[in-house]
Design a protein around this motif. Structure first.
Motif, mmCIF file in Angstrom:
data_model
loop_
_atom_site.group_PDB
_atom_site.id
_atom_site.type_symbol
_atom_site.label_atom_id
_atom_site.label_comp_id
_atom_site.label_asym_id
_atom_site.label_seq_id
_atom_site.Cartn_x
_atom_site.Cartn_y
_atom_site.Cartn_z
ATOM 1 N N GLU A 1 -2.641 10.698 0.239
ATOM 2 C CA GLU A 1 -2.206 9.715 1.199
ATOM 3 C C GLU A 1 -2.739 9.644 2.371
ATOM 4 N N GLN B 1 -5.753 -1.583 4.355
ATOM 5 C CA GLN B 1 -4.780 -1.493 5.391
ATOM 6 C C GLN B 1 -5.252 -1.720 6.659
ATOM 7 N N PHE C 1 0.817 -1.005 0.013
ATOM 8 C CA PHE C 1 0.087 0.125 0.168
ATOM 9 C C PHE C 1 0.631 1.296 0.085
ATOM 10 N N GLU D 1 -7.573 7.523 5.142
ATOM 11 C CA GLU D 1 -7.078 5.738 5.418
ATOM 12 C C GLU D 1 -7.528 5.035 4.375
ATOM 13 N N ASN D 2 -6.725 3.919 4.358
ATOM 14 C CA ASN D 2 -6.924 2.903 3.447
ATOM 15 C C ASN D 2 -7.640 1.614 4.247
#
Length: 110
Positions: free
Chosen positions: A65, A72, A56, A68-69
């Motif tokens: 970026e 992940q 990621f 929040e992913n």
């Protein structure tokens, strides 16, 4: 190493010391074996988590970026829910899956 297939408990379990040291005959030797195995497991888990999270990562820093992913976060939560390395090491030891040897005892037998 596949941590998903372990049947180690996820919480603390009271163990009978005599059951733990019946193979070695010495509780301190057993604790040393469990500690070394737990360190091996911890290192393997950390490397696997780092490898998965690096997918990621990107080399550019920008405002996009900051968000929040979700994937992940799910991976991190999965690793947080796994049994701790000491519990996995103890379970492996009780099941006889840990190979260990004591060179000083081997020298005494010679």
């Amino acid at each position: 190493m596949d941590f998903k297939k372990t049947n180690a408990p996820t919480n603390t379990v009271t163990r009978d010391l005599m059951d733990l040291c019946k193979d070695t005959g010495n509780i301190y030797e057993t604790v040393a074996i469990l500690g070394k195995r737990a360190n091996q497991i911890s290192t393997a888990m950390k490397e696997e988590l780092t490898r998965k999270l690096q997918e990621f990562g990107s080399s550019q820093d920008n405002l996009e970026e900051i968000f929040e992913n979700e994937e992940q976060i799910q991976i991190s939560r999965y690793y947080e829910r796994l049994p701790k390395p000491t519990l996995i090491a103890t379970q492996e030891f009780l099941e006889g899956k840990v190979y260990y040897r004591n060179p000083s005892k081997e020298r005494e037998m010679i």
